[in-house]
Design a protein around this motif. Structure first.
Motif, PDB file in Angstrom:
ATOM      1  N   VAL A  87       0.913  -1.302  -0.089  1.00 34.05           N
ATOM      2  CA  VAL A  87      -0.121  -0.125  -0.068  1.00 34.05           C
ATOM      3  C   VAL A  87       0.883   1.330   0.047  1.00 34.05           C
ATOM      4  CG1 VAL A  87      -1.708   1.317   1.584  1.00 34.05           C
ATOM      5  CG2 VAL A  87      -1.914  -1.185   1.257  1.00 34.05           C
ATOM      6  N   ARG A  88       1.842   1.407   0.734  1.00 31.47           N
ATOM      7  CA  ARG A  88       2.929   2.474   0.979  1.00 31.47           C
ATOM      8  C   ARG A  88       3.600   2.662  -0.207  1.00 31.47           C
ATOM      9  NH1 ARG A  88       3.712  -0.020   5.793  1.00 31.47           N
ATOM     10  NH2 ARG A  88       5.500  -0.930   5.384  1.00 31.47           N
ATOM     11  N   LEU A  89       3.711   1.420  -1.021  1.00 28.02           N
ATOM     12  CA  LEU A  89       4.642   1.347  -2.457  1.00 28.02           C
ATOM     13  C   LEU A  89       3.847   2.102  -3.363  1.00 28.02           C
ATOM     14  CD1 LEU A  89       7.287   0.387  -3.367  1.00 28.02           C
ATOM     15  CD2 LEU A  89       6.051  -1.632  -4.331  1.00 28.02           C
ATOM     16  N   ALA A  90       2.466   1.758  -3.445  1.00 29.08           N
ATOM     17  CA  ALA A  90       1.595   2.325  -4.319  1.00 29.08           C
ATOM     18  C   ALA A  90       1.396   3.780  -4.148  1.00 29.08           C
ATOM     19  CB  ALA A  90       0.297   1.466  -4.379  1.00 29.08           C
ATOM     20  N   GLU A  91       1.515   4.237  -3.040  1.00 31.17           N
ATOM     21  CA  GLU A  91       1.299   5.762  -2.766  1.00 31.17           C
ATOM     22  C   GLU A  91       2.727   6.587  -2.600  1.00 31.17           C
ATOM     23  OE1 GLU A  91      -0.521   5.387   1.153  1.00 31.17           O
ATOM     24  OE2 GLU A  91      -2.500   4.871   0.184  1.00 31.17           O
ATOM     25  N   GLY A  92       3.635   5.898  -3.026  1.00 29.89           N
ATOM     26  CA  GLY A  92       5.150   6.519  -2.873  1.00 29.89           C
ATOM     27  C   GLY A  92       5.592   6.764  -1.551  1.00 29.89           C
ATOM     28  N   ARG A  93       5.310   6.084  -0.463  1.00 31.68           N
ATOM     29  CA  ARG A  93       5.753   6.285   0.806  1.00 31.68           C
ATOM     30  C   ARG A  93       6.483   5.200   1.015  1.00 31.68           C
ATOM     31  NH1 ARG A  93       2.286   5.764   4.506  1.00 31.68           N
ATOM     32  NH2 ARG A  93       0.534   4.778   3.403  1.00 31.68           N
ATOM     33  N   ALA A  94       6.996   4.458   0.530  1.00 25.31           N
ATOM     34  CA  ALA A  94       7.820   3.158   0.819  1.00 25.31           C
ATOM     35  C   ALA A  94       9.194   3.732   0.876  1.00 25.31           C
ATOM     36  CB  ALA A  94       7.480   2.002  -0.023  1.00 25.31           C
ATOM     37  N   THR A  95       9.652   3.763   2.146  1.00 22.90           N
ATOM     38  CA  THR A  95      11.192   4.356   2.326  1.00 22.90           C
ATOM     39  C   THR A  95      11.570   3.715   3.442  1.00 22.90           C
ATOM     40  OG1 THR A  95      10.551   6.593   3.363  1.00 22.90           O
ATOM     41  CG2 THR A  95      11.196   6.457   0.959  1.00 22.90           C
ATOM     42  N   GLY A  96      13.092   3.632   3.742  1.00 23.71           N
ATOM     43  CA  GLY A  96      13.564   3.215   4.974  1.00 23.71           C
ATOM     44  C   GLY A  96      13.862   2.003   5.137  1.00 23.71           C
ATOM     45  N   ALA A  97      14.740   1.356   6.152  1.00 22.64           N
ATOM     46  CA  ALA A  97      14.964   0.089   6.140  1.00 22.64           C
ATOM     47  C   ALA A  97      13.799  -0.968   6.384  1.00 22.64           C
ATOM     48  CB  ALA A  97      16.000  -0.056   7.395  1.00 22.64           C
ATOM     49  N   TRP A  98      12.942  -0.496   7.201  1.00 21.50           N
ATOM     50  CA  TRP A  98      11.681  -1.508   7.250  1.00 21.50           C
ATOM     51  C   TRP A  98      11.091  -1.988   5.920  1.00 21.50           C
ATOM     52  CZ3 TRP A  98       9.764  -5.073  10.205  1.00 21.50           C
ATOM     53  CH2 TRP A  98       8.453  -5.316  10.006  1.00 21.50           C
ATOM     54  N   ASP A  99      10.862  -1.042   5.130  1.00 20.90           N
ATOM     55  CA  ASP A  99      10.379  -1.313   3.764  1.00 20.90           C
ATOM     56  C   ASP A  99      11.178  -1.813   2.901  1.00 20.90           C
ATOM     57  OD1 ASP A  99       7.518  -0.258   3.419  1.00 20.90           O
ATOM     58  OD2 ASP A  99       8.336   1.575   4.146  1.00 20.90           O
ATOM     59  N   ASN A 100      12.552  -1.648   3.114  1.00 18.73           N
ATOM     60  CA  ASN A 100      13.605  -2.153   2.324  1.00 18.73           C
ATOM     61  C   ASN A 100      13.658  -3.837   2.718  1.00 18.73           C
ATOM     62  OD1 ASN A 100      16.178  -2.636   0.889  1.00 18.73           O
ATOM     63  ND2 ASN A 100      16.844  -3.334   2.768  1.00 18.73           N
ATOM     64  N   ALA A 101      13.359  -4.156   3.910  1.00 19.52           N
ATOM     65  CA  ALA A 101      13.292  -5.695   4.307  1.00 19.52           C
ATOM     66  C   ALA A 101      11.963  -6.051   3.807  1.00 19.52           C
ATOM     67  CB  ALA A 101      13.276  -5.842   5.942  1.00 19.52           C
ATOM     68  N   LEU A 102      10.865  -5.504   3.936  1.00 20.40           N
ATOM     69  CA  LEU A 102       9.659  -6.091   3.595  1.00 20.40           C
ATOM     70  C   LEU A 102       9.627  -6.334   1.827  1.00 20.40           C
ATOM     71  CD1 LEU A 102       7.058  -4.105   5.660  1.00 20.40           C
ATOM     72  CD2 LEU A 102       7.965  -6.490   6.019  1.00 20.40           C
ATOM     73  N   SER A 103      10.244  -5.348   1.056  1.00 23.24           N
ATOM     74  CA  SER A 103      10.358  -5.577  -0.079  1.00 23.24           C
ATOM     75  C   SER A 103      10.903  -6.886  -0.668  1.00 23.24           C
ATOM     76  CB  SER A 103      10.963  -4.547  -0.776  1.00 23.24           C
ATOM     77  OG  SER A 103      12.554  -4.409  -0.613  1.00 23.24           O
ATOM     78  N   ARG A 104      11.609  -7.546   0.256  1.00 28.92           N
ATOM     79  CA  ARG A 104      12.384  -8.763  -0.334  1.00 28.92           C
ATOM     80  C   ARG A 104      11.555  -9.944   0.140  1.00 28.92           C
ATOM     81  NH1 ARG A 104      18.050  -7.979   2.921  1.00 28.92           N
ATOM     82  NH2 ARG A 104      17.694  -5.788   2.973  1.00 28.92           N
ATOM     83  N   LEU A 105      10.339  -9.877   0.861  1.00 33.26           N
ATOM     84  CA  LEU A 105       9.507 -10.969   1.136  1.00 33.26           C
ATOM     85  C   LEU A 105       8.633 -11.391  -0.312  1.00 33.26           C
ATOM     86  CD1 LEU A 105       7.971  -9.876   4.383  1.00 33.26           C
ATOM     87  CD2 LEU A 105       9.506 -11.661   4.262  1.00 33.26           C
ATOM     88  N   PRO A 106       8.008 -12.559  -0.112  1.00 33.23           N
ATOM     89  CA  PRO A 106       7.014 -12.919  -1.157  1.00 33.23           C
ATOM     90  C   PRO A 106       5.966 -11.758  -1.107  1.00 33.23           C
ATOM     91  CG  PRO A 106       7.786 -14.941  -0.220  1.00 33.23           C
ATOM     92  CD  PRO A 106       8.366 -13.566   0.748  1.00 33.23           C
ATOM     93  N   SER A 107       5.351 -11.643  -2.346  1.00 37.08           N
ATOM     94  CA  SER A 107       4.059 -10.669  -2.322  1.00 37.08           C
ATOM     95  C   SER A 107       3.118 -11.099  -1.224  1.00 37.08           C
ATOM     96  CB  SER A 107       3.675 -10.656  -3.685  1.00 37.08           C
ATOM     97  OG  SER A 107       2.925 -11.789  -3.994  1.00 37.08           O
ATOM     98  N   ALA A 108       2.185 -10.148  -1.104  1.00 41.51           N
ATOM     99  CA  ALA A 108       1.432 -10.445   0.080  1.00 41.51           C
ATOM    100  C   ALA A 108       0.207 -11.403  -0.685  1.00 41.51           C
ATOM    101  CB  ALA A 108       0.317  -8.955   0.220  1.00 41.51           C
ATOM    102  N   ALA A 109      -0.072 -11.463  -1.810  1.00 41.54           N
ATOM    103  CA  ALA A 109      -0.930 -12.495  -2.156  1.00 41.54           C
ATOM    104  C   ALA A 109      -0.366 -13.728  -2.003  1.00 41.54           C
ATOM    105  CB  ALA A 109      -1.209 -12.195  -3.882  1.00 41.54           C
ATOM    106  N   THR A 110       0.904 -13.832  -2.442  1.00 48.91           N
ATOM    107  CA  THR A 110       1.757 -15.407  -2.192  1.00 48.91           C
ATOM    108  C   THR A 110       1.782 -15.875  -0.693  1.00 48.91           C
ATOM    109  OG1 THR A 110       3.254 -14.964  -4.133  1.00 48.91           O
ATOM    110  CG2 THR A 110       4.071 -16.549  -2.508  1.00 48.91           C
ATOM    111  N   LEU A 111       1.934 -14.730   0.230  1.00 47.95           N
ATOM    112  CA  LEU A 111       2.013 -15.263   1.592  1.00 47.95           C
ATOM    113  C   LEU A 111       0.774 -15.459   2.106  1.00 47.95           C
ATOM    114  CD1 LEU A 111       4.265 -12.151   2.936  1.00 47.95           C
ATOM    115  CD2 LEU A 111       4.889 -14.744   3.006  1.00 47.95           C
ATOM    116  N   ASP A 112      -0.481 -14.737   1.678  1.00 43.92           N
ATOM    117  CA  ASP A 112      -1.776 -14.879   1.913  1.00 43.92           C
ATOM    118  C   ASP A 112      -2.103 -16.396   1.432  1.00 43.92           C
ATOM    119  OD1 ASP A 112      -4.339 -14.349   2.855  1.00 43.92           O
ATOM    120  OD2 ASP A 112      -4.936 -14.005   1.183  1.00 43.92           O
ATOM    121  N   LYS A 113      -1.963 -16.820   0.281  1.00 45.78           N
ATOM    122  CA  LYS A 113      -2.268 -18.104  -0.294  1.00 45.78           C
ATOM    123  C   LYS A 113      -1.434 -19.291   0.407  1.00 45.78           C
ATOM    124  CE  LYS A 113      -2.563 -18.297  -4.580  1.00 45.78           C
ATOM    125  NZ  LYS A 113      -2.415 -18.372  -6.117  1.00 45.78           N
TER     126      LYS A 113
END
Length: 356
Positions: free
Chosen positions: A234-260
């Protein structure tokens, strides 16, 4: 024969040494996983909303061509999504990203986890051999066996070539907490069982509960990471994804993949948890002369079952997909945890074999 004579104190001591040794190696694996995330590739988390939407092909317009005076309708390509409103976001590159150094630390972490698991399994086995019975007669033994089984599930998924190395850091963290609590608060000397537990159902009923719990832990952790990753997208789509926390989360599988993935784990293990309750009822009839007596452990096992049943039903209902269902899944796992720790420590009943 006295209880002291029936217990092999040497093997009990070896078991304790192996458990402490496993904790030491798990700690090294934990540090290696941290290094994997730290030295992993710095993913480009500063992508704009336009870049995110560009990943999903735009809906083609419907055009009409004329061929010999006859109108021909060119049908647009149909894009099917897993759920209404889901985002077509690719999976992240993993904890190590594309960094060779990060990948090296990740491989070291997995190798250390395998070694720790071998020591851990040895500790559980020698505990069983010290008293010639199943190694889950009290909370200490249940905790050590539960942690071993959770690691076995993780390593089994890795062996099956599943993309689950991102589970390594929360796994080693959880195992260290589990074993730390076991050896410091829940520890019980190696001893024989109370008469009511002398049954082959101990092997069936409790082992199913342990396997179910280990798998449900994987499902709950995946669900938690889904919530984190979903917020990141959501933050990525809004252009607000910055910092170490978002950097770490960007390496995870997508939300849809994790949910499934979380849904499949929970759905797969739910029948086993159902059998666990049924097996417990059969054992209760043999031990106490009734199938169900509304004992606190029985009640909370049933509450846990109902919570997961509601979650699975919610996933089949369009209005409860995504975050709402995820919250319900976490609530269900919280019921499982309370069924073990809360009921055994805070409440009393026929299942009060905590040993603390």
């Amino acid at each position: 024969m006295t209880l002291a004579a029936a217990t092999n104190e040497n093997l009990a001591h070896v078991s304790n040494v192996l458990i402490y040794s496993a904790m030491a190696v798990y700690t090294l694996a934990f540090l290696a996983h941290i290094a994997e995330w730290v030295f992993g590739s710095r993913s480009a988390v500063g992508r704009t909303a336009a870049a995110l939407t560009a990943e999903a092909p735009a809906r083609p317009a419907v055009t009409v061509k004329k061929a010999g005076g006859t109108a021909v309708l060119e049908r647009p390509e149909v894009i099917t999504r897993a759920a209404p409103g889901s985002r077509d976001v690719p999976d992240g590159p993993g904890a190590a990203g594309t960094s060779e150094k990060g990948d090296l630390y990740g491989r070291i972490a997995v190798s250390l986890t395998v070694l720790a698991f071998a020591l851990h399994a040895g500790g559980v086995l020698t505990r069983a051999l010290s008293v010639q019975r199943a190694p889950w007669g009290n909370m200490y033994e249940f905790s050590t066996t539960f942690g071993m089984t959770a690691v076995a599930v993780y390593l089994g998924l890795l062996a099956a070539k599943k993309n689950v190395r991102w589970l390594g850091l929360p796994l080693t963290t959880s195992i260290l907490l589990d074993l730390g609590l076991a050896v410091s608060v829940l520890y019980t000397d190696s001893d024989q069982l109370v008469p009511a537990l002398h049954s082959y159902w101990l092997w069936i009923h409790v082992s199913c509960a342990i396997i179910s719990g280990a798998a449900l832990w994987v499902g709950a952790t995946s669900t938690l990471f889904y919530l984190f990753r979903d917020g990141h997208e959501v933050r990525l789509a809004e252009g607000r994804a910055t910092g170490a926390w978002d950097n770490a989360l960007s390496r995870l599988p997508s939300a849809a993949t994790l949910d499934k993935f979380a849904y499949r784990i929970n759905a797969t293990v739910f029948p086993l948890w159902t059998f666990t309750i049924i097996a417990g009822a059969i054992w209760a009839e043999a031990a106490w002369g009734r199938y169900w007596g509304w004992d606190p452990k029985e009640v909370w096992s049933f509450i846990t079952w109902v919570a997961y049943a509601c979650y699975l039903h919610a996933r089949a209902t369009a209005g409860w997909k995504g975050r709402k269902a995820a919250y319900l899944a976490l609530l269900a796992f919280a019921c499982y945890l309370f069924n073990y720790y809360g009921v055994n420590i805070l409440l009393s009943g026929k299942h009060s074999y905590a040993g603390v």
